[in-house]
Enzyme design. Structure first.
Site, PDB file in Angstrom:
ATOM      1  CG  HIS A  57      -2.077   0.929   1.348  1.00 35.11           C
ATOM      2  ND1 HIS A  57      -3.188   0.884   1.898  1.00 35.11           N
ATOM      3  CD2 HIS A  57      -2.209   2.277   0.831  1.00 35.11           C
ATOM      4  CE1 HIS A  57      -4.088   1.800   1.628  1.00 35.11           C
ATOM      5  NE2 HIS A  57      -3.275   2.727   0.868  1.00 35.11           N
ATOM      6  NE  ARG A  61       0.339  11.280  -2.806  1.00 30.83           N
ATOM      7  CZ  ARG A  61      -1.027  11.010  -2.498  1.00 30.83           C
ATOM      8  NH1 ARG A  61      -1.567  10.371  -3.074  1.00 30.83           N
ATOM      9  NH2 ARG A  61      -0.977  11.210  -1.096  1.00 30.83           N
ATOM     10  CG  ASP A 151      -6.172   3.475  -0.344  1.00 27.06           C
ATOM     11  OD1 ASP A 151      -6.921   3.346   0.487  1.00 27.06           O
ATOM     12  OD2 ASP A 151      -5.310   4.306  -0.480  1.00 27.06           O
ATOM     13  CG  HIS A 178     -10.178   3.877   1.943  1.00 19.74           C
ATOM     14  ND1 HIS A 178      -9.209   4.751   2.021  1.00 19.74           N
ATOM     15  CD2 HIS A 178     -11.186   4.385   2.614  1.00 19.74           C
ATOM     16  CE1 HIS A 178      -9.481   5.738   2.883  1.00 19.74           C
ATOM     17  NE2 HIS A 178     -10.902   5.745   3.060  1.00 19.74           N
ATOM     18  CG  HIS A 231      -6.016   2.164   5.615  1.00 23.70           C
ATOM     19  ND1 HIS A 231      -7.427   2.322   5.740  1.00 23.70           N
ATOM     20  CD2 HIS A 231      -5.625   2.710   4.357  1.00 23.70           C
ATOM     21  CE1 HIS A 231      -7.923   2.756   4.605  1.00 23.70           C
ATOM     22  NE2 HIS A 231      -6.909   3.019   3.833  1.00 23.70           N
ATOM     23  CG  ASP A 304      -2.261   4.889   3.647  1.00 22.38           C
ATOM     24  OD1 ASP A 304      -2.282   5.276   2.510  1.00 22.38           O
ATOM     25  OD2 ASP A 304      -3.275   5.085   4.325  1.00 22.38           O
ATOM     26  CG  HIS A 308      -0.344  14.982   0.999  1.00 28.61           C
ATOM     27  ND1 HIS A 308      -1.293  14.995   0.116  1.00 28.61           N
ATOM     28  CD2 HIS A 308      -0.818  14.040   1.937  1.00 28.61           C
ATOM     29  CE1 HIS A 308      -2.236  14.004   0.340  1.00 28.61           C
ATOM     30  NE2 HIS A 308      -1.944  13.550   1.328  1.00 28.61           N
ATOM     31  N   GLY A 323      -3.029  12.188   5.119  1.00 29.13           N
ATOM     32  CA  GLY A 323      -1.847  11.350   4.642  1.00 29.13           C
ATOM     33  C   GLY A 323      -0.449  11.652   5.359  1.00 29.13           C
TER      34      GLY A 323
HETATM   35 ZN   LIG Z   1      -6.930   4.282   2.155  1.00 31.26          ZN
END
Ligand SMILES: [Zn+2]
Length: 437
Positions: A57, A61, A151, A178, A231, A304, A308, A323
């Site tokens: 996971h 980007r 997700d 998710h 998650h 995860d 950003h 995130g």
């Molecule tokens: Zn997620």
């Protein structure tokens, strides 16, 4: 033709032994001549040898949000964290809902050469939750996609979820959900409870996650298909999964490093660094999640990793993006949260961070780690090191562990016998053999 001899590393934390790598595979150390020119020697004293880590996971980007991360920068961050394979989530721009995008992400991963980049395909077109994406095309492309997920969004339509499960069941694929009921989490910012009331932030109830998990377990049992739950963050989710597994449900579940270590108190700072989806919960949730990894209710740890750009985190809390970064620090968090309290030993870490995620994702070469004849995916970690947590290779700065010192430092990573992290430093891209360079 590269030959590498690693002397006296503790294999999976057990007895010390030599490890030898030749032409990308583990070989018997007696078959290498340590005095031959070109044989690279690594002193493994004090280091634990683990199989290359596999992250089911990751958000890379690219395409579309390259200011936050690229396949190359994310691959370097992964190698720095000891990973040799990452599964890249589909919520890019454009969305990875067609073979054109998944095959492109796969090719970018090969060109980077640090880790195996396995694209995850979207379940629905544009992640809109209305119409199935081009699943067959993605499964049949050169990337041979096996994991599908919306997700970032929940597949909340029960009929669409049923159809998706039925569809991937025909070729052994898996739906990674998710779990977030969208209506129960409108405007939600942090965990729902006394703290959200005190701070005046909209709360995110545990039942928004648990209700979807319960529904999807029933749908997975009904369709006979494989479901993976992303998650998990609440004690209630753990209880539901434990009960379903006791009854024989074919489901797997993951927890992130941050949900194993951090709690909602951090959000009282109103710092968007601590804003994540699902939200940080409470101490008893963290304890339940740790115990669930220990007893196998939760199958894997997955990062995860959600990079950003700074403007998405340097703002008011309710405007911040959800995130946290994870690739470069996952193993240290696991050492702190699972090894130090005695929930897992290093062979357990190999299971939850390498063998089982590879198995869920359909990735070959991780079944018999560190054995002669297996591909040389190897991570050497110094568990005695203590370090300030800095992110060195990702393009983003949303590090939620900056206030902590954590144990353990990854010293070396080998991906198919290629040295990608050497003495704690990423090997420059132009020194990797790579594909199509
Ligand atoms: Zn997620």
């Amino acid at each position: 033709m590269s030959e590498i001899l690693i002397r006296q590393a503790a294999l999976l934390g057990g007895p010390k032994s030599d490890l030898a790598i030749k032409d990308g595979m583990f070989v018997d150390p007696v078959d290498l001549d340590p005095s031959a020119r070109g044989t690279q020697l690594i002193d493994g004293e004090g280091l634990v040898a683990l199989p290359g880590l596999v992250d089911l996971h990751t958000h890379l980007r690219q395409p579309g949000m390259e200011q936050a991360e690229t396949v190359l920068s994310g691959s370097q961050a992964a190698a720095a964290g000891g990973f040799t394979a990452v599964f890249a989530m589909a919520n890019t721009q454009p969305v990875a809902d067609s073979v054109g995008v998944t095959d492109m992400v796969h090719r970018l991963g090969q060109e980077a050469g640090y880790v195996d980049v396995r694209p995850i395909g979207a379940v629905s077109k544009g992640l809109a939750g209305e119409e199935l994406a081009g699943i067959a095309g993605m499964a049949g492309g050169t990337a041979k996609v096996r994991v599908f997920s919306d997700d970032g969004h929940c597949v909340s339509d029960s009929l669409l979820m049923r159809r998706a499960l039925e569809y991937v069941g025909t070729f052994g694929g898996v739906i990674a959900q998710h779990a977030q009921d969208p209506r129960l989490t409108e405007d939600a910012q942090i965990n729902e409870g006394a703290l959200s009331s005190r701070l005046g932030l909209a709360g995110w109830p545990a039942v928004a996650e648990e209700a979807i998990i319960a529904r999807d377990i029933l749908l997975a049992e009904y369709t006979g298909s494989r479901l993976h739950l992303c998650h998990l963050s609440t004690k209630g989710s753990v209880d539901i999964v434990r009960e379903a597994k006791a009854k024989g449900a074919r489901i797997t579940a993951e927890v992130t490093p941050h949900h194993l270590l951090l709690t909602e108190e951090l959000t009282a700072s109103f710092n968007p660094l601590y804003k994540v989806n699902p939200p940080l919960r409470q101490d008893d949730d963290v304890q339940a999640l740790r115990e669930a990894v220990a007893d196998g209710t939760i199958d894997i740890v997955a990062t995860d990793h959600a990079p950003h750009p700074s403007e998405s985190k340097e703002c008011a809390f309710d405007e911040g993006a959800f995130g946290m970064l994870g690739l470069e620090v996952a193993l240290s968090v696991v050492q702190k949260a699972l090894i130090e309290p005695g929930h897992l030993d290093w062979s357990g870490v190999a299971r939850v961070l390498s063998q089982t995620p590879a198995h869920i994702g359909g990735l070959a070469g991780y079944d018999n780690p560190l054995t002669v004849g297996a591909p040389a995916h190897l991570t050497l970690v110094d568990p005695a090191a203590l370090k300030d947590v800095q992110m060195r290779y990702t393009r983003s700065g949303n590090n939620p562990y900056g206030h902590l010192q954590l144990p353990g430092e990854v010293r070396h990573t080998f991906f198919r016998g290629v040295h990608t992290l050497a003495d704690g430093r990423i090997v420059p891209a132009d020194e990797l053999p790579g594909v199509a360079k």
